[in-house]
Write an enzyme that holds these catalytic residues in place. Sequence first.
Site, PDB file in Angstrom:
ATOM      1  N   ARG A  84      -5.483  -0.392  -6.595  1.00 45.62           N
ATOM      2  CA  ARG A  84      -4.276   0.283  -6.092  1.00 45.62           C
ATOM      3  C   ARG A  84      -3.803   1.370  -7.052  1.00 45.62           C
ATOM      4  O   ARG A  84      -3.196   2.350  -6.645  1.00 45.62           O
ATOM      5  CB  ARG A  84      -3.132  -0.725  -5.905  1.00 45.62           C
ATOM      6  CG  ARG A  84      -3.350  -1.735  -4.793  1.00 45.62           C
ATOM      7  CD  ARG A  84      -2.058  -2.502  -4.540  1.00 45.62           C
ATOM      8  NE  ARG A  84      -2.266  -3.721  -3.775  1.00 45.62           N
ATOM      9  CZ  ARG A  84      -2.308  -3.785  -2.453  1.00 45.62           C
ATOM     10  NH1 ARG A  84      -2.185  -2.686  -1.734  1.00 45.62           N
ATOM     11  NH2 ARG A  84      -2.479  -4.928  -1.829  1.00 45.62           N
ATOM     12  N   ASP A 123      -5.003   2.737  10.582  1.00 45.91           N
ATOM     13  CA  ASP A 123      -6.394   2.408  10.852  1.00 45.91           C
ATOM     14  C   ASP A 123      -6.513   2.069  12.344  1.00 45.91           C
ATOM     15  O   ASP A 123      -6.594   2.972  13.172  1.00 45.91           O
ATOM     16  CB  ASP A 123      -6.758   1.238   9.922  1.00 45.91           C
ATOM     17  CG  ASP A 123      -8.218   0.856   9.940  1.00 45.91           C
ATOM     18  OD1 ASP A 123      -9.051   1.719  10.220  1.00 45.91           O
ATOM     19  OD2 ASP A 123      -8.526  -0.318   9.671  1.00 45.91           O
ATOM     20  N   GLY A 160       0.772  -1.235   0.000  1.00 45.71           N
ATOM     21  CA  GLY A 160       0.000   0.000   0.000  1.00 45.71           C
ATOM     22  C   GLY A 160       0.802   1.282   0.000  1.00 45.71           C
ATOM     23  O   GLY A 160       0.421   2.267  -0.615  1.00 45.71           O
ATOM     24  N   GLU A 169       3.672   4.866   5.199  1.00 44.39           N
ATOM     25  CA  GLU A 169       2.508   3.976   5.158  1.00 44.39           C
ATOM     26  C   GLU A 169       1.385   4.588   4.341  1.00 44.39           C
ATOM     27  O   GLU A 169       1.319   5.801   4.173  1.00 44.39           O
ATOM     28  CB  GLU A 169       1.999   3.746   6.591  1.00 44.39           C
ATOM     29  CG  GLU A 169       2.253   2.364   7.137  1.00 44.39           C
ATOM     30  CD  GLU A 169       1.369   1.277   6.517  1.00 44.39           C
ATOM     31  OE1 GLU A 169       0.904   1.413   5.363  1.00 44.39           O
ATOM     32  OE2 GLU A 169       1.163   0.264   7.200  1.00 44.39           O
TER      33      GLU A 169
HETATM   34  P1  IMP Z   1      -4.077  -1.186  11.008  1.00 41.99           P
HETATM   35  O1  IMP Z   1      -3.124  -2.176  11.558  1.00 41.99           O
HETATM   36  O2  IMP Z   1      -5.491  -1.511  11.393  1.00 41.99           O
HETATM   37  O3  IMP Z   1      -3.751   0.248  11.327  1.00 41.99           O
HETATM   38  O4  IMP Z   1      -4.113  -1.421   9.469  1.00 41.99           O
HETATM   39  C1  IMP Z   1      -3.312  -0.796   8.585  1.00 41.99           C
HETATM   40  C2  IMP Z   1      -3.409  -1.500   7.246  1.00 41.99           C
HETATM   41  O5  IMP Z   1      -4.738  -1.953   6.964  1.00 41.99           O
HETATM   42  C3  IMP Z   1      -3.084  -0.529   6.167  1.00 41.99           C
HETATM   43  O6  IMP Z   1      -1.705  -0.475   5.922  1.00 41.99           O
HETATM   44  C4  IMP Z   1      -3.889  -1.073   4.997  1.00 41.99           C
HETATM   45  O7  IMP Z   1      -3.132  -2.029   4.308  1.00 41.99           O
HETATM   46  C5  IMP Z   1      -5.093  -1.715   5.625  1.00 41.99           C
HETATM   47  N1  IMP Z   1      -6.280  -0.824   5.603  1.00 41.99           N
HETATM   48  C6  IMP Z   1      -6.863  -0.187   6.645  1.00 41.99           C
HETATM   49  N2  IMP Z   1      -7.901   0.577   6.260  1.00 41.99           N
HETATM   50  C7  IMP Z   1      -7.982   0.427   4.918  1.00 41.99           C
HETATM   51  C8  IMP Z   1      -8.871   0.995   3.917  1.00 41.99           C
HETATM   52  O8  IMP Z   1      -9.775   1.807   4.161  1.00 41.99           O
HETATM   53  N3  IMP Z   1      -8.619   0.604   2.635  1.00 41.99           N
HETATM   54  C9  IMP Z   1      -7.644  -0.264   2.296  1.00 41.99           C
HETATM   55  N4  IMP Z   1      -6.796  -0.803   3.193  1.00 41.99           N
HETATM   56  C10 IMP Z   1      -6.966  -0.459   4.490  1.00 41.99           C
HETATM   57 MG    MG Z   2      -0.470  -0.954   4.357  1.00 37.03          MG
END
Ligand code: IMP
Ligand code: MG
Length: 174
Positions: A163, A101, A42, A97
């Site tokens: 993407r 999220d 990403g 990054e």
């Molecule tokens: P976290 O560990 O929950 O903060 O997740 C982070 C990862 O989840 C990001 O690097 C993305 O790869 C994926 N992610 C979280 N939200 C989204 C979204 O809205 N669209 C696409 N990928 C997401």
């Molecule tokens: Mg990511």
Amino acid sequence: MAENVRVLLSEKEVDARISAIGEQISRDYAGKQVHLVCVLKGGSFFMCELAKRITVPVSIDFMSVSSYGGATKSSGVVKIVKDLDEPLKDKDVIVVEDIVDSGRTLSYLLELLQQRGPRSLALCTLLDKPDRRVIDVHVDYTGFEIPDKFVVGYGLDYNQRYRNLPYIGVVELN
Ligand code: IMP
Ligand code: MG
């Protein structure tokens, strides 16, 4: 089920914001070399655009961690799929990054990278969904804070698609 992608942040808005972050980083790291660590897949589109706008010397490396399955929800499991090629010792590192999220991926990753002895370690994310935070993570550079919507484009995928969109869109299932 049919999907529709609605534009949330246009290509122009995203590009302008990346330029501003690039200028900010160039100021903050004046006289230094920055080592950008891209979190695949990403972060790759964002990192390339950002790197082009940084005027201090830049080196780059890539790493891949998995925290998500094919779906749109966090599994809470973080695994290193591909590690960095270069050591971080004494480097001024910026992790790049696509989105923060829940914060699970980044909190794990930053702790791990910190143990490798960088001179400094910062986090730069294109998008931040603060409403979704489960684990607190300090973000040094944020492109945009966005609402709790599943977004795609500029490196972000939905089941590995979208993407390549040059803007940030919201996936709508109808
Ligand atoms: P976290 O560990 O929950 O903060 O997740 C982070 C990862 O989840 C990001 O690097 C993305 O790869 C994926 N992610 C979280 N939200 C989204 C979204 O809205 N669209 C696409 N990928 C997401
Ligand atoms: Mg990511």
